[in-house]
Design a protein around this motif. Structure first.
Motif, PDB file in Angstrom:
ATOM      1  N   UNK A   1       0.682  -1.255  -0.058  1.00 58.03           N
ATOM      2  CA  UNK A   1      -0.096   0.026   0.111  1.00 58.03           C
ATOM      3  C   UNK A   1       0.845   1.330  -0.041  1.00 58.03           C
ATOM      4  N   UNK A   2       1.804   1.287   0.882  1.00 59.52           N
ATOM      5  CA  UNK A   2       2.750   2.452   0.854  1.00 59.52           C
ATOM      6  C   UNK A   2       3.761   2.288  -0.339  1.00 59.52           C
ATOM      7  N   UNK A   3       3.984   1.477  -0.836  1.00 60.24           N
ATOM      8  CA  UNK A   3       4.756   1.447  -2.257  1.00 60.24           C
ATOM      9  C   UNK A   3       4.004   2.037  -3.312  1.00 60.24           C
TER      10      UNK A   3
ATOM     11  N   UNK B   1      25.421   9.508  -9.861  1.00 62.88           N
ATOM     12  CA  UNK B   1      23.962   9.220  -9.721  1.00 62.88           C
ATOM     13  C   UNK B   1      23.855   8.000 -10.198  1.00 62.88           C
ATOM     14  N   UNK B   2      23.164   7.040  -9.274  1.00 68.15           N
ATOM     15  CA  UNK B   2      23.124   5.570  -9.811  1.00 68.15           C
ATOM     16  C   UNK B   2      21.684   5.101  -9.428  1.00 68.15           C
ATOM     17  N   UNK B   3      21.200   4.114 -10.180  1.00 69.03           N
ATOM     18  CA  UNK B   3      19.818   3.532  -9.762  1.00 69.03           C
ATOM     19  C   UNK B   3      19.850   2.868  -8.676  1.00 69.03           C
ATOM     20  N   UNK B   4      19.197   3.012  -7.736  1.00 75.18           N
ATOM     21  CA  UNK B   4      19.015   2.030  -6.352  1.00 75.18           C
ATOM     22  C   UNK B   4      17.705   1.567  -6.280  1.00 75.18           C
ATOM     23  N   UNK B   5      17.416   0.281  -5.709  1.00 71.29           N
ATOM     24  CA  UNK B   5      16.276  -0.378  -5.538  1.00 71.29           C
ATOM     25  C   UNK B   5      15.493   0.334  -4.533  1.00 71.29           C
ATOM     26  N   UNK B   6      14.240   0.517  -4.836  1.00 77.83           N
ATOM     27  CA  UNK B   6      13.325   0.999  -3.939  1.00 77.83           C
ATOM     28  C   UNK B   6      13.119   0.260  -2.697  1.00 77.83           C
ATOM     29  N   UNK B   7      13.312   0.886  -1.614  1.00 78.34           N
ATOM     30  CA  UNK B   7      13.176  -0.048  -0.317  1.00 78.34           C
ATOM     31  C   UNK B   7      11.704  -0.779  -0.190  1.00 78.34           C
ATOM     32  N   UNK B   8      10.781  -0.321  -0.895  1.00 75.95           N
ATOM     33  CA  UNK B   8       9.753  -1.079  -0.599  1.00 75.95           C
ATOM     34  C   UNK B   8       9.782  -2.444  -1.287  1.00 75.95           C
ATOM     35  N   UNK B   9      10.398  -2.295  -2.522  1.00 77.75           N
ATOM     36  CA  UNK B   9      10.650  -3.358  -3.451  1.00 77.75           C
ATOM     37  C   UNK B   9      11.494  -4.367  -2.712  1.00 77.75           C
ATOM     38  N   UNK B  10      12.425  -4.043  -2.350  1.00 78.84           N
ATOM     39  CA  UNK B  10      13.410  -4.883  -1.381  1.00 78.84           C
ATOM     40  C   UNK B  10      12.681  -5.608  -0.117  1.00 78.84           C
ATOM     41  N   UNK B  11      11.804  -4.584   0.296  1.00 81.39           N
ATOM     42  CA  UNK B  11      11.177  -5.349   1.817  1.00 81.39           C
ATOM     43  C   UNK B  11      10.053  -6.547   1.250  1.00 81.39           C
ATOM     44  N   UNK B  12       9.507  -5.818  -0.127  1.00 76.60           N
ATOM     45  CA  UNK B  12       8.444  -6.916  -0.554  1.00 76.60           C
ATOM     46  C   UNK B  12       8.972  -8.293  -0.882  1.00 76.60           C
ATOM     47  N   UNK B  13      10.137  -8.326  -1.559  1.00 74.14           N
ATOM     48  CA  UNK B  13      10.782  -9.567  -1.821  1.00 74.14           C
ATOM     49  C   UNK B  13      11.174 -10.185  -0.507  1.00 74.14           C
ATOM     50  N   UNK B  14      11.567  -9.696   0.596  1.00 76.72           N
ATOM     51  CA  UNK B  14      11.795 -10.477   1.974  1.00 76.72           C
ATOM     52  C   UNK B  14      10.468 -10.797   2.600  1.00 76.72           C
ATOM     53  N   UNK B  15       9.475 -10.153   2.340  1.00 76.58           N
ATOM     54  CA  UNK B  15       7.967 -10.433   3.231  1.00 76.58           C
ATOM     55  C   UNK B  15       7.703 -11.805   2.252  1.00 76.58           C
ATOM     56  N   UNK B  16       7.756 -11.646   0.961  1.00 75.12           N
ATOM     57  CA  UNK B  16       7.402 -12.965   0.021  1.00 75.12           C
ATOM     58  C   UNK B  16       8.234 -14.217   0.422  1.00 75.12           C
ATOM     59  N   UNK B  17       9.593 -13.998   0.469  1.00 75.88           N
ATOM     60  CA  UNK B  17      10.418 -15.074   0.792  1.00 75.88           C
ATOM     61  C   UNK B  17      10.068 -15.915   2.367  1.00 75.88           C
ATOM     62  N   UNK B  18       9.796 -14.776   3.199  1.00 72.32           N
ATOM     63  CA  UNK B  18       9.502 -15.384   4.415  1.00 72.32           C
ATOM     64  C   UNK B  18       7.969 -16.071   4.562  1.00 72.32           C
ATOM     65  N   UNK B  19       7.056 -15.482   3.777  1.00 66.83           N
ATOM     66  CA  UNK B  19       5.669 -16.145   3.646  1.00 66.83           C
ATOM     67  C   UNK B  19       5.842 -17.448   3.270  1.00 66.83           C
TER      68      UNK B  19
END
Length: 130
Positions: A49-51, A73-91
């Motif tokens: 939702x926040x993402x 300047x570099x492209x960096x992953x959005x924290x919401x994206x990395x959090x989502x990956x971690x949540x899905x792995x845990x689930x």
């Protein structure tokens, strides 16, 4: 990114228990794992939702430009994206532990049959010895 209506931890817990009961795998001893899985699912929904809000505000979805102290300047992953990956792995891990994936259901059914055959063999052997 698709919109997802978030559920509460309690709603997820009830849903998980309902699924486990329909599979015949629910035991009260699993409640700690179920609580953790339900909490993780609720946190994942909040993160999504926040993402969505952040993506609408900034226009960036999975990566965004970040300028470091040196001015590069570099492209960096959005924290919401990395959090989502971690949540899905845990689930996924908790789902497997609780027997909610097709593979874990198949394994538990196979293990149950093997145990039954072993028990039958041992009973037969012990009755023949007597």
């Amino acid at each position: 990114m698709a919109k997802r209506k978030g559920r509460s931890k309690t709603a997820y817990k009830n849903f998980i228990i309902e699924q486990m009961m329909s599979l015949g795998t629910y035991k009260e001893e699993y409640d700690v794992l179920i609580d953790t899985l339900a909490e993780t699912c609720a946190l994942r929904d909040k993160n999504l939702s926040e993402w969505n809000k952040w993506t609408k505000k900034t226009g960036y979805s999975m990566v965004f430009p970040y300028t470091n102290k040196n001015g590069s300047t570099n492209l960096t992953p959005v924290p919401f994206y990395t959090n989502n990956i971690k949540f899905n792995d845990t689930i996924l891990k908790y789902g497997k532990e609780l027997g909610l994936s097709p593979l874990s259901i198949k394994k538990s059914m196979l293990n149950g049959e093997e145990d039954d055959e072993l028990d039958a063999f041992l009973k037969e052997s012990s009755s023949n010895d007597a």
